[in-house]
Design a protein around this motif. Structure first.
Motif, short mmCIF file in Angstrom:
data_model
loop_
_atom_site.label_atom_id
_atom_site.label_comp_id
_atom_site.label_asym_id
_atom_site.label_seq_id
_atom_site.Cartn_x
_atom_site.Cartn_y
_atom_site.Cartn_z
N ILE A 169 0.81 -0.77 0.00
CA ILE A 169 -0.10 -0.26 0.19
C ILE A 169 1.31 1.32 0.70
O ILE A 169 2.14 1.02 0.97
CB ILE A 169 -0.69 0.37 1.39
CG1 ILE A 169 -1.85 -1.46 1.38
CG2 ILE A 169 -1.97 0.99 0.98
CD1 ILE A 169 -2.59 -1.27 2.79
N TYR A 171 0.64 5.01 -0.10
CA TYR A 171 -0.54 6.31 0.01
C TYR A 171 0.05 7.74 0.49
O TYR A 171 1.50 7.96 1.25
CB TYR A 171 -1.77 6.00 1.56
CG TYR A 171 -0.42 5.74 2.52
CD1 TYR A 171 -0.72 6.81 3.47
CD2 TYR A 171 -0.59 4.96 3.02
CE1 TYR A 171 -0.84 6.66 4.67
CE2 TYR A 171 0.28 4.11 4.09
CZ TYR A 171 0.32 5.37 4.86
OH TYR A 171 0.94 5.13 6.33
N THR A 173 -0.43 11.13 3.20
CA THR A 173 -0.54 11.89 4.13
C THR A 173 -1.48 13.87 3.92
O THR A 173 0.09 13.81 3.47
CB THR A 173 0.11 11.42 5.36
OG1 THR A 173 0.01 9.94 5.46
CG2 THR A 173 -1.24 11.76 6.44
N PRO A 179 -5.89 10.58 4.26
CA PRO A 179 -4.63 9.46 3.58
C PRO A 179 -4.79 9.91 2.26
O PRO A 179 -6.19 9.90 2.05
CB PRO A 179 -4.33 8.62 4.50
CG PRO A 179 -6.00 8.13 4.52
CD PRO A 179 -6.18 9.88 5.26
N VAL A 181 -4.84 7.34 -1.24
CA VAL A 181 -4.46 5.80 -1.42
C VAL A 181 -3.85 5.78 -2.98
O VAL A 181 -5.00 6.65 -4.00
CB VAL A 181 -4.55 4.99 -1.46
CG1 VAL A 181 -4.69 3.95 -1.60
CG2 VAL A 181 -5.42 4.92 0.16
N SER A 184 -2.69 0.33 -4.03
CA SER A 184 -3.97 -0.53 -2.87
C SER A 184 -4.35 -1.42 -3.61
O SER A 184 -4.77 -1.51 -4.73
CB SER A 184 -5.20 -0.08 -2.61
OG SER A 184 -5.72 -0.69 -1.38
#
Length: 491
Positions: A169, A171, A173, A179, A181, A184
């Protein structure tokens, strides 16, 4: 008919050809749109009564991540003049909305870039790479001019496959802890403008070897593909015999738009081919999934995952030059002169007024520069250090001789580690820091800094970087507040 594009959602609507009364300067004034409130304030001081100014990014918002509204786009459509800061300060959605919707013949002025002709000084964006794991991001190298690319062009990095013993994963922030992504479930894509990079968090649910296959495109232009290999909690040297192992420092998965290829680019200028490199995610990178619904995509709260942290809060898409020029008042004066000349070109009849307003404001800025310098000079050299949560004060540090002792920006995706707290504690204790400085809109997300400062008896004071609020409503008041806050809190 005009075509209005809200870049964040690629929303297209149509409107009548005549501007709505609320947006029309029917009294003959020049309509100006700026990206930020700081730029809008500078324009109002130069333009006076001859201009109407709208800022796209509102007060208390984050220029790095703001998504334009339909109202913002309508303001752009009817603008006579437009100003951005750029050097990738603003979110790409803001820049795309601006560039796509300005009327034909209306020039968009990037003040940070244009102000160098008026003696503005620029400095490199220096990033903290003190992490004990590799800091892995994404980068688009080059401007792609041979492909006809502009600053509004999207270069898309798409996931074409993921393999490994668990889930990979990746991502971002955001600046307010939310978050976004990128990878995923074995899929994902991200857009970046040319000559930019962004920081990422990378999480792996099980130890082992992972392979991430990627393809880069810009519209119909194919820019390359390849596969990145990660060694997660296992010996990286046995994964690809003879391969280089990257384990620390700052490295980006890079799309070279001029050379149409992908590679790994490190801050020391090193380029590593995907198929001859392994990225190490060490066992010490184990973290617990934080509580809260925002991070459920990582697993149940408390579950241990391997992670390469983002390290810098916010989407933080940027280039190689620090874009926060206005923290040096001398640079704000250069902005002011460029604004004057741009308004004169758009409205020659107002030349005398614009010149007079500029002369008055430049005198005010000279007094401001003297005030900031005197206030910071009043702080004893042994106490003159900045510890902040945001790397927006490099120009303040250089212009007024106040070293930045550190950027303390806890990653809200994980709890601060013992090592993080230890480094912060040692910095504050060893330098005998009297106060740390938080931007008011980041205070709620700076619990680690506040907690450690409180335990050591260190004051927590306010400082403003990118945006106004109800207390600070102009550039002059912002810089005076910052200078006075530094002097009061550090002496």
């Amino acid at each position: 008919m005009k075509r209005l594009i809200a870049a964040a959602a690629l929303l297209t609507v149509t409107t009548a050809c005549s501007p709505p009364p609320a947006l029309s300067a029917g009294d003959g004034r020049v309509q100006v749109v700026t990206t930020t409130g700081i730029l809008a304030d500078l324009v109002r001081n130069v333009g006076g009564d001859r201009v109407v100014v709208d800022a796209i990014v509102p007060d208390n918002a984050d220029a790095h991540a703001y998504e334009p509204t339909l109202r913002d786009v309508r303001n752009i459509v009817y603008a006579d003049v437009a100003f951005s800061n750029y050097l990738m300060l603003e979110a790409q959605s803001v820049i795309k909305a601006l560039d796509a919707n300005l009327p034909d013949g209306v020039e968009q002025i990037s003040l940070a870039e244009g102000a160098t002709k008026y003696a503005a000084e620029i400095i490199p964006l220096v990033e903290d790479v003190s992490l004990d794991t590799i800091w892995l991001g994404l980068r688009v190298a080059g401007r792609g001019e041979r492909h006809g690319m502009t600053r509004s062009t999207d270069v898309r990095l798409s996931v074409t496959g993921v393999s490994g013993p668990g889930e990979l994963i990746a991502y971002l922030t955001g600046s307010f802890g939310e978050p976004a992504v990128f990878v995923s479930g074995g899929a994902g894509a991200m857009d970046l403008p040319p000559d930019a990079h962004t920081h990422m968090s990378w999480a792996f649910t099980e130890p082992g070897v992972y392979r991430l296959s990627l393809r880069a495109d810009s519209g119909a232009i194919r820019l390359g593909e390849g596969t990145v290999t990660f060694a997660v909690g296992v010996d990286p040297y046995g994964v690809l015999p003879g391969a280089a192992v990257l384990r620390d420092g700052h490295t980006d998965i890079t799309v070279d738009v001029d050379g149409s290829q992908l590679y790994l680019y490190s801050d020391d200028g090193r380029r590593d081919a995907f198929d001859r490199t392994v990225i190490e995610v060490p066992a010490k990178g184990l973290r617990e999934v934080p509580a809260g619904p925002g991070f459920r995509f990582l697993g149940r709260p408390g579950t241990r995952i391997h992670q390469l942290p983002q390290a810098v809060l916010g989407r933080h898409v940027h280039g190689e030059i620090d874009p926060h020029l206005w923290q040096d008042v001398g640079n704000a004066q250069a902005y002011t002169e460029l604004i004057r000349d741009t308004l004169i070109a758009a409205d020659p009849a107002g030349a005398a007024a614009y010149s007079a307003n500029t002369d008055r404001y430049l005198r005010e800025l000279t007094e401001l520069d003297d005030h900031v310098r005197a206030a910071i000079d009043a702080v004893p050299r042994s106490d003159r250090y900045l510890v902040t949560t945001h790397d927006a004060f490099g120009y303040l540090a250089k212009a007024y001789d106040i070293p930045v002792a550190g950027f303390v920006t806890p990653n809200p995706a994980v709890e601060a580690s013992l090592a993080d707290r230890r480094r912060l504690t040692e910095t504050l204790r060893n330098l005998r820091i009297r106060a740390v400085f938080l931007e008011p809109n980041l205070r709620a997300r700076s619990s680690t800094l506040v907690e450690v400062a409180g335990r050591l008896g260190v004051r927590v004071c306010d400082i403003y970087g990118d945006a106004f609020d109800d207390r600070v409503t102009s550039y002059v008041s912002m810089m005076r507040f910052n200078a006075d806050s530094i002097r009061t809190c550090l002496t």
